[in-house]
Scaffold this motif. Structure first.
Motif, PDB file in Angstrom:
ATOM      1  N   VAL A 206      -8.387   7.090   6.084  1.00  0.00           N
ATOM      2  CA  VAL A 206      -8.137   8.422   6.637  1.00  0.00           C
ATOM      3  C   VAL A 206      -6.652   8.761   6.566  1.00  0.00           C
ATOM      4  O   VAL A 206      -6.269   9.919   6.344  1.00  0.00           O
ATOM      5  CB  VAL A 206      -8.685   8.542   8.080  1.00  0.00           C
ATOM      6  CG1 VAL A 206      -7.825   7.794   9.089  1.00  0.00           C
ATOM      7  CG2 VAL A 206      -8.810  10.020   8.485  1.00  0.00           C
ATOM      8  N   LEU A 207      -5.789   7.762   6.691  1.00  0.00           N
ATOM      9  CA  LEU A 207      -4.350   8.006   6.532  1.00  0.00           C
ATOM     10  C   LEU A 207      -4.027   8.414   5.098  1.00  0.00           C
ATOM     11  O   LEU A 207      -3.223   9.321   4.865  1.00  0.00           O
ATOM     12  CB  LEU A 207      -3.558   6.763   6.913  1.00  0.00           C
ATOM     13  CG  LEU A 207      -3.600   6.336   8.383  1.00  0.00           C
ATOM     14  CD1 LEU A 207      -2.860   5.014   8.575  1.00  0.00           C
ATOM     15  CD2 LEU A 207      -3.002   7.412   9.288  1.00  0.00           C
ATOM     16  N   ALA A 208      -4.675   7.747   4.134  1.00  0.00           N
ATOM     17  CA  ALA A 208      -4.452   8.089   2.727  1.00  0.00           C
ATOM     18  C   ALA A 208      -4.931   9.506   2.420  1.00  0.00           C
ATOM     19  O   ALA A 208      -4.246  10.291   1.758  1.00  0.00           O
ATOM     20  CB  ALA A 208      -5.160   7.084   1.824  1.00  0.00           C
ATOM     21  N   LEU A 209      -6.116   9.841   2.928  1.00  0.00           N
ATOM     22  CA  LEU A 209      -6.649  11.187   2.706  1.00  0.00           C
ATOM     23  C   LEU A 209      -5.752  12.260   3.320  1.00  0.00           C
ATOM     24  O   LEU A 209      -5.662  13.378   2.816  1.00  0.00           O
ATOM     25  CB  LEU A 209      -8.061  11.296   3.300  1.00  0.00           C
ATOM     26  CG  LEU A 209      -9.161  10.488   2.619  1.00  0.00           C
ATOM     27  CD1 LEU A 209     -10.449  10.546   3.431  1.00  0.00           C
ATOM     28  CD2 LEU A 209      -9.408  10.985   1.198  1.00  0.00           C
ATOM     29  N   ASN A 210      -5.083  11.895   4.403  1.00  0.00           N
ATOM     30  CA  ASN A 210      -4.262  12.871   5.110  1.00  0.00           C
ATOM     31  C   ASN A 210      -2.848  12.991   4.557  1.00  0.00           C
ATOM     32  O   ASN A 210      -2.070  13.820   5.026  1.00  0.00           O
ATOM     33  CB  ASN A 210      -4.189  12.519   6.601  1.00  0.00           C
ATOM     34  CG  ASN A 210      -3.776  13.713   7.451  1.00  0.00           C
ATOM     35  OD1 ASN A 210      -4.232  14.833   7.237  1.00  0.00           O
ATOM     36  ND2 ASN A 210      -2.914  13.476   8.432  1.00  0.00           N
ATOM     37  N   ASP A 211      -2.519  12.209   3.554  1.00  0.00           N
ATOM     38  CA  ASP A 211      -1.173  12.282   2.981  1.00  0.00           C
ATOM     39  C   ASP A 211      -0.851  13.682   2.485  1.00  0.00           C
ATOM     40  O   ASP A 211       0.285  14.149   2.612  1.00  0.00           O
ATOM     41  CB  ASP A 211      -1.025  11.281   1.833  1.00  0.00           C
ATOM     42  CG  ASP A 211      -0.597   9.900   2.321  1.00  0.00           C
ATOM     43  OD1 ASP A 211      -0.297   9.753   3.524  1.00  0.00           O
ATOM     44  OD2 ASP A 211      -0.562   8.972   1.492  1.00  0.00           O
ATOM     45  N   THR A 212      -1.842  14.343   1.898  1.00  0.00           N
ATOM     46  CA  THR A 212      -1.604  15.699   1.399  1.00  0.00           C
ATOM     47  C   THR A 212      -2.060  16.772   2.387  1.00  0.00           C
ATOM     48  O   THR A 212      -1.523  17.883   2.387  1.00  0.00           O
ATOM     49  CB  THR A 212      -2.336  15.918   0.059  1.00  0.00           C
ATOM     50  OG1 THR A 212      -3.725  15.620   0.216  1.00  0.00           O
ATOM     51  CG2 THR A 212      -1.740  15.021  -1.024  1.00  0.00           C
TER      52      THR A 212
END
Length: 249
Positions: A113-119
């Motif tokens: 979820v952190l990776a998905l939220n990078d953008t």
């Protein structure tokens, strides 16, 4: 909407169409969740913890898992999921059921979820009754995740476009989320990453499923579903089973 169940993957749920009929909420049977989300009494964390219990070590582990995810074929295969989330443009992300961040599976789930939220750069909120001690709350805050103060039992009503990130939650929690957002306007504001609802339906009789989860039963034929790729694409010797039976609804 189409429903495309598969062996792997979270469900990506975005309701379509107008649903005017109301339904009773089922009783919230408090079930054990196998180390994930439960509204029963708080379990001990010790049985599933990683050997090194220091906060800094766990933060480093989560950061490393996020980096591994971003470089993996698994993440490269999330293009449909990422495109759908980007179009939906969530204004907040609500995480239920990740568990204690001392557990390896929980770390993978948070890393995703952190990776998905990078953008996306959306504010993230999280709750799991297993993750309410100071160490877990400290780790969440270190990743700019705001702990939710009380157990909402997944009954949050979305006041803005909300991505509910609910890996491996119990059936009644998905039912609670649907029940809390049961109107045409509300359903248009939510997207869910979680287990395949059709798996719950397949494991019960039609009557049992309809009685336990009337909102899931009614919305199921109208979902757009995107499966997560196989965890084998992470390139690990052993799959973490962090994203199995998961899709985007």
């Amino acid at each position: 909407m189409s429903h495309q169940p598969d062996a792997d993957g979270f469900i990506f749920v975005k309701g379509k169409g107008r649903r005017r009929q109301s339904a009773k909420s089922p009783s919230n049977a408090k079930q054990s969740s196998g180390g994930f989300y439960s509204t029963t009494s708080k379990p001990t964390r010790k049985a599933t913890l990683l050997p090194d219990l220091t906060i800094e070590r766990q933060i480093s582990e989560i950061t490393a898992k996020k980096t591994r995810l971003l470089k993996s074929k698994f993440y490269a295969s999330l293009d449909q999921v990422i495109d759908a989330i980007t179009v939906f443009a969530p204004e907040e992300i609500v995480c239920y059921g990740i568990g204690s961040l001392f557990a390896g599976i929980s770390q993978w789930q948070l890393a995703l979820v952190l990776a998905l939220n990078d953008t996306l750069r959306a504010p993230i909120h999280a709750f799991d009754p297993v993750a309410t001690d100071d160490d877990d709350l400290t780790m969440l805050r270190r990743f700019s995740v705001s702990p939710i103060a009380k157990d909402e039992q997944a009954k949050r009503t979305a006041t803005k476009r909300t991505l509910f990130y609910m890996p491996h939650c119990e059936q009644f929690l998905y039912e609670n989320t649907m029940s809390a957002n049961w109107s045409p306007d509300q359903l248009g504001r939510i997207m869910i990453i979680g287990n395949h609802f059709s798996r719950y339906q397949a494991a019960q009789t039609e009557t049992q499923f309809a009685e336990a989860s009337p909102h899931l039963e009614r919305v199921l034929p109208h979902l757009s579903v995107i499966d997560m790729p196989s965890e084998a694409l992470l390139g690990l010797r052993h799959c973490p089973y962090a994203f199995s039976d998961t899709s985007q609804d």
